[in-house]
Design a protein around this motif. Structure first.
Motif, short mmCIF file in Angstrom:
data_model
loop_
_atom_site.label_atom_id
_atom_site.label_comp_id
_atom_site.label_asym_id
_atom_site.label_seq_id
_atom_site.Cartn_x
_atom_site.Cartn_y
_atom_site.Cartn_z
N LYS A 168 -9.89 -13.61 62.60
CA LYS A 168 -9.72 -12.93 61.33
C LYS A 168 -9.22 -11.50 61.53
O LYS A 168 -8.35 -11.02 60.79
CB LYS A 168 -11.05 -12.92 60.56
CG LYS A 168 -11.54 -14.32 60.21
CD LYS A 168 -12.82 -14.28 59.41
CE LYS A 168 -13.28 -15.69 59.04
NZ LYS A 168 -14.51 -15.68 58.23
N LEU A 169 -9.75 -10.82 62.53
CA LEU A 169 -9.29 -9.47 62.82
C LEU A 169 -7.85 -9.47 63.31
O LEU A 169 -7.06 -8.59 62.98
CB LEU A 169 -10.20 -8.82 63.87
CG LEU A 169 -11.65 -8.57 63.45
CD1 LEU A 169 -12.45 -8.02 64.63
CD2 LEU A 169 -11.72 -7.61 62.28
N LEU A 170 -7.50 -10.47 64.11
CA LEU A 170 -6.14 -10.56 64.64
C LEU A 170 -5.14 -10.84 63.52
O LEU A 170 -3.99 -10.39 63.59
CB LEU A 170 -6.06 -11.65 65.71
CG LEU A 170 -6.65 -11.28 67.07
CD1 LEU A 170 -6.77 -12.52 67.95
CD2 LEU A 170 -5.77 -10.24 67.76
N GLU A 171 -5.57 -11.58 62.50
CA GLU A 171 -4.68 -11.87 61.39
C GLU A 171 -4.27 -10.57 60.68
O GLU A 171 -3.11 -10.37 60.34
CB GLU A 171 -5.37 -12.81 60.40
CG GLU A 171 -4.46 -13.38 59.36
CD GLU A 171 -3.52 -14.43 59.93
OE1 GLU A 171 -2.47 -14.67 59.30
OE2 GLU A 171 -3.81 -14.99 61.00
N ALA A 172 -5.25 -9.69 60.49
CA ALA A 172 -4.94 -8.39 59.89
C ALA A 172 -4.18 -7.51 60.86
O ALA A 172 -3.30 -6.74 60.47
CB ALA A 172 -6.23 -7.70 59.46
N CYS A 173 -4.51 -7.64 62.13
CA CYS A 173 -3.84 -6.86 63.18
C CYS A 173 -2.35 -7.17 63.23
O CYS A 173 -1.52 -6.27 63.40
CB CYS A 173 -4.50 -7.14 64.53
SG CYS A 173 -3.78 -6.27 65.93
N ASN A 174 -1.99 -8.43 63.08
CA ASN A 174 -0.58 -8.83 63.14
C ASN A 174 0.25 -8.19 62.04
O ASN A 174 1.44 -7.91 62.23
CB ASN A 174 -0.47 -10.36 63.06
CG ASN A 174 -0.95 -11.05 64.33
OD1 ASN A 174 -0.84 -10.50 65.42
ND2 ASN A 174 -1.49 -12.24 64.18
N VAL A 175 -0.38 -7.95 60.89
CA VAL A 175 0.32 -7.28 59.79
C VAL A 175 0.70 -5.86 60.21
O VAL A 175 1.83 -5.42 60.01
CB VAL A 175 -0.56 -7.25 58.52
CG1 VAL A 175 0.13 -6.47 57.41
CG2 VAL A 175 -0.88 -8.65 58.06
N LYS A 176 -0.25 -5.16 60.79
CA LYS A 176 -0.01 -3.78 61.22
C LYS A 176 1.00 -3.72 62.36
O LYS A 176 1.86 -2.84 62.39
CB LYS A 176 -1.34 -3.15 61.67
CG LYS A 176 -1.27 -1.65 61.89
CD LYS A 176 -1.07 -0.93 60.59
CE LYS A 176 -1.13 0.57 60.78
NZ LYS A 176 -0.91 1.29 59.50
N VAL A 177 0.90 -4.65 63.29
CA VAL A 177 1.82 -4.67 64.43
C VAL A 177 3.26 -4.89 63.97
O VAL A 177 4.19 -4.24 64.46
CB VAL A 177 1.40 -5.77 65.43
CG1 VAL A 177 2.49 -5.99 66.48
CG2 VAL A 177 0.09 -5.39 66.11
N THR A 178 3.45 -5.78 63.01
CA THR A 178 4.79 -6.04 62.49
C THR A 178 5.37 -4.79 61.84
O THR A 178 6.53 -4.44 62.04
CB THR A 178 4.75 -7.19 61.46
OG1 THR A 178 4.24 -8.37 62.10
CG2 THR A 178 6.14 -7.47 60.91
N GLN A 179 4.53 -4.08 61.07
CA GLN A 179 4.98 -2.86 60.40
C GLN A 179 5.36 -1.78 61.42
O GLN A 179 6.42 -1.15 61.31
CB GLN A 179 3.89 -2.34 59.47
CG GLN A 179 3.57 -3.26 58.30
CD GLN A 179 2.31 -2.86 57.57
OE1 GLN A 179 1.52 -2.05 58.06
NE2 GLN A 179 2.13 -3.41 56.38
N LEU A 180 4.49 -1.55 62.40
CA LEU A 180 4.75 -0.50 63.38
C LEU A 180 5.96 -0.83 64.25
O LEU A 180 6.76 0.06 64.56
CB LEU A 180 3.51 -0.30 64.26
CG LEU A 180 2.36 0.48 63.64
CD1 LEU A 180 1.16 0.50 64.57
CD2 LEU A 180 2.78 1.90 63.31
N THR A 181 6.08 -2.07 64.66
CA THR A 181 7.22 -2.46 65.50
C THR A 181 8.53 -2.25 64.76
O THR A 181 9.51 -1.75 65.33
CB THR A 181 7.09 -3.93 65.94
OG1 THR A 181 5.85 -4.12 66.64
CG2 THR A 181 8.23 -4.32 66.87
N LYS A 182 8.56 -2.62 63.48
CA LYS A 182 9.76 -2.43 62.68
C LYS A 182 10.11 -0.95 62.56
O LYS A 182 11.27 -0.55 62.69
CB LYS A 182 9.56 -3.03 61.29
CG LYS A 182 10.77 -2.91 60.39
CD LYS A 182 10.51 -3.54 59.02
CE LYS A 182 11.72 -3.36 58.10
NZ LYS A 182 11.46 -3.95 56.75
N THR A 183 9.08 -0.11 62.34
CA THR A 183 9.30 1.33 62.22
C THR A 183 9.82 1.92 63.52
O THR A 183 10.76 2.73 63.53
CB THR A 183 8.00 2.04 61.81
OG1 THR A 183 7.55 1.54 60.55
CG2 THR A 183 8.22 3.54 61.70
#
Length: 251
Positions: A168-183
């Motif tokens: 569950k934590l990783l599911e939320a983590c993946n959202v943040k990782v996608t945003q940061l990587t794109k930035t």
């Protein structure tokens, strides 16, 4: 790594600095984010030595993520001089005027995301502030890339954290990782060489959410921004809680 004047505000600064240094080393080397073999010029003779020096300017919490992000961006931005190997005993290092410097060979970009947890691991805060860290029961950091590969999990003691929470934590983590990587990719793609972080789209920060352990079906958890305050089918409800309220409850 240097903390300078901020060291007095950090509990056991030397121990924390060593923890951050080891974390950065394990994530970058352990995940093979950088092609180490490409740093070798002539076997057993010449090799590039890459060092990253980090200095703390201001402490508002979550130093591990901040230092790691600074280190990985520095490596992505760095350009090493172009080298010509003329023989097994001679190399020529060219200046910037002669040949353009070359970037490091980086296969993927692991991103560190830290959670602090409260109330017997029922409340989690992503990217905790300094005040939130002072009252937290523990913390856990995931290093994940945009391909959802788990590169490293770091939990330095603290309260018990059930393994059932990790997906569950990783599911939320993946959202943040996608945003940061794109930035990060947008910033480094800028041809002018300016740091354009202020002009990128505003990042949606998952402030705080509660985890419902009643569901044991192992299904995926969809996380929604707390600022929107909506709930759809098969989604958990996100509850926004101010740091001051959290401090009053758990101090």
């Amino acid at each position: 790594m240097e903390f300078d004047q901020q060291a007095n505000e950090i509990y056991k600064p030397k121990k924390y600095a060593n923890e951050i240094t080891k974390f950065i080393d394990k994530v970058i080397k352990g995940s093979k984010a950088i092609d180490i073999e490409s740093l070798c010029l002539i076997t057993n003779k010449y090799v590039w030595s890459i060092q990253v020096h980090l200095t703390l300017i201001n402490n508002d919490g979550n130093l591990l993520d901040a230092f790691y992000l600074a280190a990985i961006i520095a490596l992505l931005h760095y350009r090493k001089p172009f080298v010509t190997v003329e023989s097994q005993s001679k190399i020529v290092v060219h200046s910037e005027k002669e040949k353009d410097p070359q970037p490091l060979s980086i296969h993927h970009i692991p991103i560190a995301v830290t959670y602090s947890f409260f109330d017997d691991s029922k409340i989690f805060v992503m990217d905790p502030t300094k005040l939130e860290e002072e009252i937290m029961e523990g913390r856990v950091t995931f290093a994940v890339n945009i391909y959802k590969d788990i590169c490293y999990i770091h939990k330095p003691g603290g309260a018990f954290l059930s393994p059932e929470l990790f997906p569950k934590l990783l599911e939320a983590c993946n959202v943040k990782v996608t945003q940061l990587t794109k930035t990060i990719r947008e910033v480094l793609r800028d041809e002018t060489g300016k740091f354009m972080i202020a002009n990128t789209k505003e990042d949606t920060r998952i402030e705080l959410f509660k985890v419902d352990l009643s569901g044991k079906d192992g299904g995926k958890m969809d996380v929604e921004s707390a600022s929107k305050g909506k709930k759809k089918d098969n989604q958990i409800e996100v509850e926004e809680i101010k740091t001051e309220d959290l401090v009053d409850k758990f101090k």
